[in-house]
Design an enzyme around this catalytic site. Sequence first.
Site, short mmCIF file in Angstrom:
data_model
loop_
_atom_site.label_atom_id
_atom_site.label_comp_id
_atom_site.label_asym_id
_atom_site.label_seq_id
_atom_site.Cartn_x
_atom_site.Cartn_y
_atom_site.Cartn_z
N LYS B 76 35.46 43.87 50.24
CA LYS B 76 36.32 42.70 50.46
C LYS B 76 35.43 41.46 50.60
CE LYS B 76 40.09 41.17 53.48
NZ LYS B 76 40.98 41.55 54.59
N SER B 151 45.92 41.11 54.12
CA SER B 151 45.07 40.26 53.34
C SER B 151 44.14 41.00 52.37
CB SER B 151 44.24 39.36 54.25
OG SER B 151 43.42 40.13 55.07
N SER B 175 46.09 44.12 57.89
CA SER B 175 45.56 43.73 56.58
C SER B 175 44.89 44.82 55.75
CB SER B 175 44.58 42.58 56.74
OG SER B 175 45.30 41.42 57.13
#
Lengths: 484, 484, 95
Positions: B76, B151, B175
């Site tokens: 990420k 997210s 997330s």
Amino acid sequence: MAGRKDWEVVIGLETHTQLTTASKIFSGASTAFGAAPNTQASVVDLALPGVLPVLNKGAVDCAIKFGLAVGSHIAEKSIFARKNYFYPDLPKGYQISQFEIPVVQGGSLTIQVGSGQEAVSKTVRLTRAHLEEDAGKSLHEDFAGMSGIDLNRAGTPLLEIVSEPDMRSSAEAVAYAKSLHSLVMWLGICDGNMQEGSFRCDANVSVRKKGATEYGTRREIKNLNSFRFLEKAIETEIDWQIETLEDGGKIRQATVLYDPDKNETREMRSKEDAMDYRYFPDPDLLPLAVSAEMVAAIRASMPELPEAMCARFMAQYGLSAYDAGVLTGSHALADYFSATLAAGAADAKTAANWILGDLSGRLNEADIGAAAAPVTPALLAGLIKRIADGTLSSKLAKEVFAAMWAGEGDADRIIEAKGLRQISDSGAIEKIVDEVLAANPKSVEEFRAGREKAFNALVGQVMKASKGKANPAQVNDILKRKLG
Amino acid sequence: MQNASLKQLSAALAAKQISSVELTRLFLDRIKALNGDLNAFITVDEGFSLAQAKAADARLAAGTADPLTGIPIAHKDIFVTRGMRTTCASKMLENYVSPYDAHVIEQFSAAGTVTLGKTNMDEFAMGSSNETSYFGKVKNPWAREAVPGGSSGGAAASLAARMAPAATGTDTGGSIRQPAALCGVSGLKPTYGTVSRFGMIAFASSLDQGGPMAKSAEDLGLLLNVMTGFDPRDSTSLERDKEDYTRDLDRPLQGLRIGLPKEHFGEGLGADVAKAIEAALTEFKKLGAIIVDISLPNGRLSVPAYYVIAPAEASSNLSRFDGVRYGHRAPEYGDLMDMYKKSRAQGFGAEVKRRILIGTYVLSHGYYDAYYLKAQKLRRLIAQDFKAAFEQCDLILGPTSPSVAFDIGAKAADPVQMYLNDIYTIAANLAGLPAMSIPCGFGNHGRPVGLHIVGNYFTEARMLGAAHQYQQATDWHTHQPQGI
Amino acid sequence: MSIELKDVNHIANLARIDISPAEAQAALAQLTNIFALIEEMQTVDTTGVEPMSHGIEVNQRLREDRVTETDQREANQASAPQVEAGLYLVPKVIE
């Protein structure tokens, strides 16, 4: 200066002391002064994305030491909080400090206001002392309308010491500041170098009519880094506040800076910009737990405190409060005194006099500390011994001291080299007295006529004839005897 | 190969059926083919990845490989990486290259894995749909008109589309879990303090945790073994003995007590999701689990409490983005204040600005007690609810999200609608408990449904075991989108 | 609690973010909704409840006082917008 007799001054001091740890409070970068810009700013100090703080045990130890020295309560648990505001020398956009629950709570400092026999004791209460990080520095020159930011200092550990508003004059404030300065250096937690910014005072000043119970509105004078400026800034602020109030004006709470060139205090931030710091506990740090064991360990490692040592000097050696107080004003001087006694100086009072007199005078002149004196405790002890055993008169001892300071060797060597040995042989003295009496018949007559002064003149002549070496007590006795 | 589990890939690499370079190329080619459409990756650097693959091959040849050596991992874009930019999906960090690697990245590096690229995400991890990224929305591989969740939307999409065999994500309010649910993959948020946050760009410090995302519980266990471990650079990182998170995979579920919070099955839960969850529960009963009714009475306060605490911490964490030392600085500005305001206005997207405003407000003067402090008290009540619940059950199950993936743009107008997506996941972050999501079927429009599993502190192995047993008895986790 | 346009502008100033009047207006509407959500917190009595700041009940670990960082100025300043003589340049700071 505005008339002050109707007014009472109320002063509280906040002092930021840089702690003498090797590394920063939340990162492993060095705290050494004077490095090239941003060479001692780690990723943590620069607040790069993703970095986190980890607390330095050394800083905590310093805080505990201070807390013990001022008789405060050391919190078993204290919390770090974020103080949020934007400034280029504050990389994270917040300063990690302590807000609601600081590590040191309460305590007090007893100070001496005034000097010598007129000194008055006063106890100033402390509100708290907490740990926080220092910010970086802005440099304003040479960058064509821009400021240059150096973050070497960012993250240096600070102990912020807050006093209660117990002081009532600039003299008291300065005495407090000096006492605090002395203490933190004594404890070894701060190097006290005010020029380098190691010890900085903010003074909160307000005035009120004598007899009033409510405090007046205070203004805060920031960043005073010399005792002289501290005194002058407070004085000028007091004058300004009293004048303003007597003219019917009001004091508005503000932060001010002292301008030494104009000798005035000037507002820094207006009321509209009053900072909302949005304090909240720092979620990157956990509660600081200080155990009884930790405190005990620190207590065991602490040096004897100046107050205790002062009392001991008075009791053990019969020194006056003032003398003991000055000797324990710095660790170096107190150590020098103790070492001199340990090296064989039998009379503590004599040692104290030499240290507070001749030694201190020369130390101040040369601007060096006691530890750097060319006359070591051993040398001084040697000198004192020779006075005590009659080899040297006190008067000539000063000459010997000067020679020792100049590096000419120890007392014995100098006495020998300069032929300063005191004459204590009564026969020899008698001879000189006889010669002087013979050479000064007028003085003899005047003495016999009842003039005491003539006696001193004759003593002076004997001393002169003996080049100062005749034992003064014996000279006195022999002269008296011969004059009948 | 693209569907293989990590265990299978590891075996293939060990048996020399494929090299790390070949394997990495395989996924890089899939990224090339699919990323233009799905936009799951922000940065891919073939040369960088292949160099790492080469080094991995050397280790494999030398026989010094670890279980995951040679396997490409998608990270990420919130974990800082040297040699590859870290943008946090924001214009603020569009060109930012970190001088240091995040702890998680160092762990994966030491394990000999390959960095496949940096995945897309909601800007600064704020969002539940991956629609707020400066680098464009991510599409759900199951339905191109739908969101992948957020997210960690890019990570989830990359797994579902077989662009990567494994990925890292971060979870502050759901997330990792919510995008895993919406994309039909598995993801786990570990107990707070288990995965170091050093180098993981902070959103809400007391809630953030990094965690693994993959196609199965078994894979998650292998990734967790690499990601966890004490890091002295993170004060909230826990010092614990190393554990093998795959140790309970084969443990039978006989007698496992599954708690069902009655509050999670009422209004607001889509009927299609409820159906899939019921079916999953039936499977667990077949495997020997016992269903227990429990209550989490304060769970409804988790969304309001979260939307006070997270923005508050974030508003402070994001203050460092000021254009001074890195990141976006406005190309034109007047004075310092102007530079700050323009740089931040230009650098941050709308949702980030919104959350900064909320956070600044709830911390501002006069509101702290009513908002931040109140939220932290509710937090404790929520944690206490779980504590009580875990006396009656071993795991708490329920839906991860109230609905399947919604259409892009469907919830963009009203932030509150978006926030309510987190209703089941947030409580675990507030309490710091481990939680995961695994695929358990399909709902409306054939879009995936995720099963949420919450365990007591440090019970990840048990959770993975239960998930693994379920995944042995069912095949939801093996489904993949058509045409991929 | 109700929030007004002047509050939005005040907070934006505190947070050092420029917002246009239009943006402030839009933010006001959205923030009003969000604060309505947050108001729900007040429906629960939390008298006597200790605030909880972390999921973990652990105390702060202390680091040994040692210098562990070397000069990494060049690497650290690689992403800096404006640097001269090792210093970060910003518009002049006025006291």
